[in-house]
Structures are given as structure tokens and as C-alpha cells.
Enzyme design. Structure first.
Site, PDB file in Angstrom:
ATOM      1  N   SER A 127      30.203  51.746  42.214  1.00  0.00           N
ATOM      2  CA  SER A 127      30.961  50.665  42.845  1.00  0.00           C
ATOM      3  C   SER A 127      30.641  50.584  44.328  1.00  0.00           C
ATOM      4  O   SER A 127      30.357  51.606  44.973  1.00  0.00           O
ATOM      5  CB  SER A 127      32.455  50.952  42.657  1.00  0.00           C
ATOM      6  OG  SER A 127      33.234  50.117  43.477  1.00  0.00           O
ATOM      7  N   TYR A 152      40.075  57.307  42.629  1.00  0.00           N
ATOM      8  CA  TYR A 152      39.157  56.470  41.837  1.00  0.00           C
ATOM      9  C   TYR A 152      37.792  56.392  42.535  1.00  0.00           C
ATOM     10  O   TYR A 152      36.745  56.653  41.939  1.00  0.00           O
ATOM     11  CB  TYR A 152      39.731  55.057  41.647  1.00  0.00           C
ATOM     12  CG  TYR A 152      38.698  54.073  41.147  1.00  0.00           C
ATOM     13  CD1 TYR A 152      38.284  54.088  39.818  1.00  0.00           C
ATOM     14  CD2 TYR A 152      38.103  53.141  42.007  1.00  0.00           C
ATOM     15  CE1 TYR A 152      37.307  53.198  39.362  1.00  0.00           C
ATOM     16  CE2 TYR A 152      37.138  52.251  41.564  1.00  0.00           C
ATOM     17  CZ  TYR A 152      36.746  52.282  40.240  1.00  0.00           C
ATOM     18  OH  TYR A 152      35.778  51.415  39.789  1.00  0.00           O
ATOM     19  N   LYS A 156      33.721  57.936  41.632  1.00  0.00           N
ATOM     20  CA  LYS A 156      32.428  57.236  41.658  1.00  0.00           C
ATOM     21  C   LYS A 156      31.412  58.048  42.464  1.00  0.00           C
ATOM     22  O   LYS A 156      30.267  58.213  42.058  1.00  0.00           O
ATOM     23  CB  LYS A 156      32.588  55.827  42.243  1.00  0.00           C
ATOM     24  CG  LYS A 156      33.413  54.887  41.365  1.00  0.00           C
ATOM     25  CD  LYS A 156      32.787  54.702  40.008  1.00  0.00           C
ATOM     26  CE  LYS A 156      33.621  53.917  39.033  1.00  0.00           C
ATOM     27  NZ  LYS A 156      33.247  54.129  37.630  1.00  0.00           N
TER      28      LYS A 156
HETATM   29  P1  NAD Z   1      37.429  48.173  31.535  1.00  0.00           P
HETATM   30  O1  NAD Z   1      38.665  48.972  31.685  1.00  0.00           O
HETATM   31  O2  NAD Z   1      37.529  46.789  31.018  1.00  0.00           O
HETATM   32  O3  NAD Z   1      36.372  48.969  30.627  1.00  0.00           O
HETATM   33  C1  NAD Z   1      36.327  50.376  30.577  1.00  0.00           C
HETATM   34  C2  NAD Z   1      36.365  50.751  29.113  1.00  0.00           C
HETATM   35  O4  NAD Z   1      36.282  52.173  29.012  1.00  0.00           O
HETATM   36  C3  NAD Z   1      37.672  50.336  28.430  1.00  0.00           C
HETATM   37  O5  NAD Z   1      37.375  49.623  27.258  1.00  0.00           O
HETATM   38  C4  NAD Z   1      38.361  51.664  28.112  1.00  0.00           C
HETATM   39  O6  NAD Z   1      39.117  51.604  26.910  1.00  0.00           O
HETATM   40  C5  NAD Z   1      37.176  52.598  28.005  1.00  0.00           C
HETATM   41  N1  NAD Z   1      37.469  54.003  28.271  1.00  0.00           N
HETATM   42  C6  NAD Z   1      38.146  54.545  29.323  1.00  0.00           C
HETATM   43  N2  NAD Z   1      38.165  55.882  29.203  1.00  0.00           N
HETATM   44  C7  NAD Z   1      37.497  56.193  28.068  1.00  0.00           C
HETATM   45  C8  NAD Z   1      37.170  57.401  27.414  1.00  0.00           C
HETATM   46  N3  NAD Z   1      37.576  58.584  27.882  1.00  0.00           N
HETATM   47  N4  NAD Z   1      36.461  57.340  26.265  1.00  0.00           N
HETATM   48  C9  NAD Z   1      36.057  56.159  25.744  1.00  0.00           C
HETATM   49  N5  NAD Z   1      36.343  54.981  26.322  1.00  0.00           N
HETATM   50  C10 NAD Z   1      37.051  55.000  27.471  1.00  0.00           C
HETATM   51  O7  NAD Z   1      36.690  48.196  32.959  1.00  0.00           O
HETATM   52  P2  NAD Z   1      35.423  47.387  33.448  1.00  0.00           P
HETATM   53  O8  NAD Z   1      35.877  46.434  34.488  1.00  0.00           O
HETATM   54  O9  NAD Z   1      34.635  46.911  32.314  1.00  0.00           O
HETATM   55  O10 NAD Z   1      34.653  48.552  34.210  1.00  0.00           O
HETATM   56  C11 NAD Z   1      33.590  49.268  33.608  1.00  0.00           C
HETATM   57  C12 NAD Z   1      33.080  50.313  34.574  1.00  0.00           C
HETATM   58  O11 NAD Z   1      32.642  49.663  35.766  1.00  0.00           O
HETATM   59  C13 NAD Z   1      34.120  51.332  35.023  1.00  0.00           C
HETATM   60  O12 NAD Z   1      33.481  52.581  35.168  1.00  0.00           O
HETATM   61  C14 NAD Z   1      34.561  50.821  36.364  1.00  0.00           C
HETATM   62  O13 NAD Z   1      35.050  51.837  37.186  1.00  0.00           O
HETATM   63  C15 NAD Z   1      33.263  50.258  36.890  1.00  0.00           C
HETATM   64  N6  NAD Z   1      33.456  49.239  37.927  1.00  0.00           N
HETATM   65  C16 NAD Z   1      34.216  48.136  37.629  1.00  0.00           C
HETATM   66  C17 NAD Z   1      34.422  47.177  38.607  1.00  0.00           C
HETATM   67  C18 NAD Z   1      35.285  45.962  38.321  1.00  0.00           C
HETATM   68  O14 NAD Z   1      35.665  45.281  39.261  1.00  0.00           O
HETATM   69  N7  NAD Z   1      35.604  45.644  37.074  1.00  0.00           N
HETATM   70  C19 NAD Z   1      33.830  47.326  39.882  1.00  0.00           C
HETATM   71  C20 NAD Z   1      33.049  48.444  40.124  1.00  0.00           C
HETATM   72  C21 NAD Z   1      32.854  49.399  39.131  1.00  0.00           C
HETATM   73  C1  UD1 Z   2      39.068  46.603  44.372  1.00  0.00           C
HETATM   74  C2  UD1 Z   2      39.140  48.089  44.615  1.00  0.00           C
HETATM   75  C3  UD1 Z   2      37.783  48.702  44.418  1.00  0.00           C
HETATM   76  C4  UD1 Z   2      37.263  48.380  43.031  1.00  0.00           C
HETATM   77  C5  UD1 Z   2      37.260  46.867  42.848  1.00  0.00           C
HETATM   78  C6  UD1 Z   2      36.838  46.465  41.478  1.00  0.00           C
HETATM   79  C7  UD1 Z   2      40.945  48.434  46.239  1.00  0.00           C
HETATM   80  C8  UD1 Z   2      41.281  48.800  47.638  1.00  0.00           C
HETATM   81  N1  UD1 Z   2      39.635  48.335  45.964  1.00  0.00           N
HETATM   82  O1  UD1 Z   2      38.142  46.034  45.281  1.00  0.00           O
HETATM   83  O2  UD1 Z   2      37.852  50.110  44.570  1.00  0.00           O
HETATM   84  O3  UD1 Z   2      35.952  48.896  42.860  1.00  0.00           O
HETATM   85  O4  UD1 Z   2      38.583  46.357  43.071  1.00  0.00           O
HETATM   86  O5  UD1 Z   2      37.799  46.820  40.526  1.00  0.00           O
HETATM   87  O6  UD1 Z   2      41.805  48.246  45.409  1.00  0.00           O
HETATM   88  N2  UD1 Z   2      43.441  39.883  47.040  1.00  0.00           N
HETATM   89  C9  UD1 Z   2      44.461  39.042  47.398  1.00  0.00           C
HETATM   90  N3  UD1 Z   2      45.479  38.864  46.518  1.00  0.00           N
HETATM   91  C10 UD1 Z   2      45.526  39.477  45.303  1.00  0.00           C
HETATM   92  C11 UD1 Z   2      44.453  40.321  44.929  1.00  0.00           C
HETATM   93  C12 UD1 Z   2      43.439  40.519  45.836  1.00  0.00           C
HETATM   94  O7  UD1 Z   2      44.469  38.487  48.491  1.00  0.00           O
HETATM   95  O8  UD1 Z   2      46.496  39.268  44.549  1.00  0.00           O
HETATM   96  C13 UD1 Z   2      42.326  40.065  47.984  1.00  0.00           C
HETATM   97  C14 UD1 Z   2      42.135  41.509  48.413  1.00  0.00           C
HETATM   98  O9  UD1 Z   2      42.929  41.795  49.528  1.00  0.00           O
HETATM   99  C15 UD1 Z   2      40.641  41.534  48.698  1.00  0.00           C
HETATM  100  C16 UD1 Z   2      40.045  40.497  47.745  1.00  0.00           C
HETATM  101  O10 UD1 Z   2      41.136  39.691  47.328  1.00  0.00           O
HETATM  102  O11 UD1 Z   2      40.416  41.100  50.009  1.00  0.00           O
HETATM  103  C17 UD1 Z   2      39.398  41.126  46.527  1.00  0.00           C
HETATM  104  O12 UD1 Z   2      40.324  42.013  45.937  1.00  0.00           O
HETATM  105  P1  UD1 Z   2      40.065  42.774  44.570  1.00  0.00           P
HETATM  106  O13 UD1 Z   2      39.690  41.801  43.515  1.00  0.00           O
HETATM  107  O14 UD1 Z   2      41.225  43.667  44.305  1.00  0.00           O
HETATM  108  O15 UD1 Z   2      38.762  43.645  44.858  1.00  0.00           O
HETATM  109  P2  UD1 Z   2      38.465  44.698  46.040  1.00  0.00           P
HETATM  110  O16 UD1 Z   2      39.646  44.935  46.879  1.00  0.00           O
HETATM  111  O17 UD1 Z   2      37.232  44.252  46.711  1.00  0.00           O
END
Ligand code: NAD
Ligand code: UD1
Length: 342
Positions: A127, A152, A156
Site C-alpha cells: 500500500s 495495519y 504492510k
Molecule cells: P477485502 O477485504 O475485500 O479482501 C481481502 C480478502 O481476504 C477478503 O475476502 C477476506 O475474507 C480475505 N481474508 C482475510 N484474512 C484471511 C485469511 N486469514 N485467510 C483467507 N482469507 C482471508 O480487501 P481488498 O480491498 O480486496 O484488499 C486486498 C488486499 O489489498 C489487502 O491485503 C489490503 O490490505 C490491500 N490493499 C487494499 C487497499 C484498498 O484500498 N482496498 C489499498 C492498499 C492495499
Molecule cells: C486509507 C488508509 C490507508 C489504506 C487506504 C486503502 C487511513 C489513514 N489510511 O487511505 O492506510 O491503505 O485507505 O484502504 O485510514 N475522506 C473524507 N470523508 C470520508 C472518507 C474519506 O473526506 O468519509 C477523505 C480522507 O480524509 C482522505 C480521502 O478522502 O483525504 C481518501 O480517504 P480513504 O478512502 O479513506 O483513503 P486514504 O485515507 O487515502
């Protein structure tokens, strides 16, 4: 020709389902492993409907080493993509052990089994959170990782280090960490998308739920940041573009094109977009209103972060292509479908 089978752990989740679809489209076999801790079995059905393939699904907790071993004994994998993790930043502060245990144990189990079974190409979901508030923008892969501000975020950084060290130590092991910026949107079919539980923490699900009338009003956290309109700047990446970056990473590994045993890539668009621009863009793209108000800053938010994407373009041959407006349309189409809104 079938290119081999990829293990997709956490493959029933938001990014995992989209990636499974793109892997199948690119000719890979896919096995989804997920314990459904944060997803529903119907997400796998969505993948099957889009691809027209009965993609295998194993409901297994990746922290359960014996159960995961059973999956390795049943299938042969060319590589693995590890999505499985918990991802709620606030919850990780309240219950750090839950995060360290789940996110790291699952990843170490997967790496150990890949190594043991001699198939050691691993892609890890990292991330942009590892950069914190960078001093120089956009961030490149050489920008320093700053101390994590949440457990969290720390998982990462730690998992990146575990992968790096394994790749240095084990001759057959190769790893790619993809640092995602802000994934948004849904598959254009509306058969898969993001399913946040409870009150959404992330911006786009909050916007779509507000537009759907589930939330009365969006709070914009902070309008006094040192940015052009005072709201935070982020790099919003379409989830299908992001999914394709995983295919490019797996291709690079399986085709032997890596320049080192461990590599890191930023996966974003390279374009900063403010919260206000995103909300207004959503309204324009979809012809709906999003009631909103300014609220105090959210603890832990960085004012601005966006990606330098040149390395991903050069090495992976990948870049984000979907215009933001289209992505915001898919986000709304998905919300409408799951809420039964016409
Ligand atoms: P998500 O929660 O939709 O998907 C994660 C999946 O992993 C879920 O289906 C959950 O049931 C499964 N899971 C969790 N723990 C498990 C375990 N022990 N065994 C088997 N399955 C398990 O999340 P996502 O948004 O798809 O994120 C996927 C990955 O990307 C995560 O590692 C997350 O940290 C990373 N990531 C997501 C974002 C974002 O904004 N969505 C941003 C940066 C990184
Ligand atoms: C957040 C997480 C980050 C994670 C990422 C993806 C925090 C501090 N960071 O990033 O670790 O990898 O999500 O899951 O939580 N915002 C609003 N109103 C809302 C929601 C968000 O104004 O109701 C704003 C936030 O202040 C931010 C932007 O929208 O400026 C994006 O927010 P968000 O979608 O939560 O992502 P990040 O904060 O970038």
C-alpha cells in the site's frame, strides 16, 4: 494456451475478485482461497459468471497452515498473489494483535508453502501507506518508507520485508510487492465490486452510499490542508486497471523478466485528485447529488500522496487507462445494483 495456475489468496475480496477475472482473461488458471472473513461466497459466483469458468474456490483460512497445505497438495501453482488481510486502519489501532496475527501469519504460511513446493513466485498487496507523508511528490519506489502510523500500515512494511528477505535467502524465490494507491470503482458488468461492512471508512463507498440515501451526508475531512482547494490529494486507481497490474506482475515473473529477485512497484495513475474534485466528479459523471459538509481533519490522514508511475510503465508495461469519470460511473452502477436502485 493455458499459462499455469495462480493461487489467489483473499480472492473473494474486492481486489482479488477483479484480479481473478483478469488472470482468467489473460489465460491463467485461478484457484481462489478465502475464509470469507470480509467477503461473501456470491463474489466468487460473480467471477464465475464474468469468466464463464467454474473457477475453483477453497474456503480456507490462510492462517491455518495444515488447511493451506491441503490446497497446495491438490493444485499445482506457478505463482501466488496474496490479498488475504484485514484492512481497517482504525480497528488495527484498537486490536493490533488481530492484525499482526492475521496479516503476517497468513503471508508467512503462503511463502513457506510456495518455497516448500518449489513454486516461489509471490506477489504481495502492499500500500501507498508505507510512504506516509512523503517530503517529495510524486513518490517513487525509492522514496523512503516512513514509520507506520498504524499496525495495519506496519503489517504492510513487515510483509514487504519478509518477502524481500525470503527472496534474498532462498535461491528459487522471487517476489513483487505492488504498492496500491487508492483503488476505487467496480467491474463494468456490475457483477463484482466492493462490499464494505458497516459504515464505510473509505471515501468512494461513503459517496455511493450517500448518493443512495443510506447515509444522510458525506463529511469531507478537512478543508484547510495546504493543497489547492484545501482538501486532501490522493491517487485514485480503477480496480480493473489495478487488477491488470497483477497480471503484468505475474507475467514478468513467469516469463523470467525480473531484474532482481525482489521488486517493488507503485500502482497508481500518477494524477493527484482532491476530495472535493472527486465528489464533484462523481456528481457530474452520474447526474446525482451527494449532500456534503466540511468536517474536522481525520486523525492519521496525510495531506497529499500520489504515485510516480514510470517504473511500472517501463518494467511491467502497465499503466492505468480508465478515465476517472468512467470509474466513478462503475462505482455508482455497482452501488445501485446491490441496493436494487433503478
Ligand atoms: P477485502 O477485504 O475485500 O479482501 C481481502 C480478502 O481476504 C477478503 O475476502 C477476506 O475474507 C480475505 N481474508 C482475510 N484474512 C484471511 C485469511 N486469514 N485467510 C483467507 N482469507 C482471508 O480487501 P481488498 O480491498 O480486496 O484488499 C486486498 C488486499 O489489498 C489487502 O491485503 C489490503 O490490505 C490491500 N490493499 C487494499 C487497499 C484498498 O484500498 N482496498 C489499498 C492498499 C492495499
Ligand atoms: C486509507 C488508509 C490507508 C489504506 C487506504 C486503502 C487511513 C489513514 N489510511 O487511505 O492506510 O491503505 O485507505 O484502504 O485510514 N475522506 C473524507 N470523508 C470520508 C472518507 C474519506 O473526506 O468519509 C477523505 C480522507 O480524509 C482522505 C480521502 O478522502 O483525504 C481518501 O480517504 P480513504 O478512502 O479513506 O483513503 P486514504 O485515507 O487515502
Amino acid at each position: 494456451m493455458k499459462k499455469g495456475t495462480v493461487l489467489v489468496s483473499g480472492g473473494a475480496g474486492y481486489i482479488g475478485t477483479h484480479t481473478a477475472v483478469e488472470l482468467v482473461a489473460a489465460g491463467y488458471g485461478v484457484v481462489i482461497v478465502d475464509n470469507l472473513a470480509n467477503s461473501e461466497a456470491c463474489a466468487v459466483e460473480g467471477v464465475r459468471r464474468i469468466t464463464g469458468i467454474e473457477v475453483p474456490f477453497e474456503q480456507v483460512d490462510a492462517c491455518d497452515g495444515q488447511a493451506l497445505r491441503g490446497v497446495f497438495e491438490k493444485y499445482g501453482f506457478v505463482s501466488a498473489i496474496h490479498f488475504a488481510a484485514f484492512k481497517a486502519v482504525g480497528e488495527s489501532v484498537a486490536d493490533p494483535l488481530k492484525y499482526y496475527r492475521n496479516n503476517l501469519t497468513s503471508f508467512m504460511n503462503l511463502c513457506a508453502l510456495m518455497h516448500e513446493f518449489g513454486r516461489s513466485d509471490v506477489v504481495f498487496s502492499s500500500s501507498a501507506t508505507v510512504y506516509g507523508q512523503a517530503g517529495v511528490l510524486p513518490v517513487t519506489e525509492r522514496s523512503p518508507r516512513l514509520p507506520a502510523t498504524s499496525p495495519y500500515g506496519n503489517t504492510k512494511q513487515m510483509a514487504e520485508d519478509i518477502l524481500r528477505d525470503c527472496c534474498a535467502a532462498y535461491a528459487c524465490m522471487r517476489g513483487i510487492a505492488l504498492r496500491y494507491f487508492n483503488p476505487i470503482g467496480a467491474h463494468p458488468s456490475t457483477l463484482i465490486g466492493e462490499l464494505p461492512r458497516g459504515v464505510p471508512q473509505n471515501l468512494v463507498p461513503y459517496i455511493t452510499q450517500t448518493a443512495a440515501g443510506i447515509r444522510p451526508c458525506l463529511s469531507i475531512f478537512g478543508n484547510d490542508y495546504p493543497t489547492p482547494d484545501g482538501t486532501c490529494l490522493r491517487d485514485y486507481i480503477d480496480v480493473v486497471d489495478l487488477a491488470r497490474a497483477h497480471v503484468a506482475a505475474v507475467d514478468r515473473m513467469t516469463q523470467g523478466r525480473m531484474e532482481a529477485s525482489y521488486e517493488v512497484f507503485n500502482i497508481g495513475t500518477g494524477r493527484p485528485v482532491s476530495v472535493l474534485e472527486l465528489v464533484e466528479g462523481f456528481e457530474r459523471a452520474n447526474g446525482v447529488e451527494v449532500p456534503r459538509k466540511f468536517a474536522p481533519r481525520r486523525a492519521g490522514d496525510v495531506p497529499a500522496v500520489w504515485a510516480d508511475t514510470r517504473l511500472a510503465a517501463r518494467a511491467l508495461g502497465w499503466q492505468a487507462v480508465r478515465p476517472l469519470e468512467e470509474t466513478l460511473r462503475t462505482a455508482w452502477a455497482w452501488e445501485k445494483r446491490i441496493r436494487g436502485i433503478k
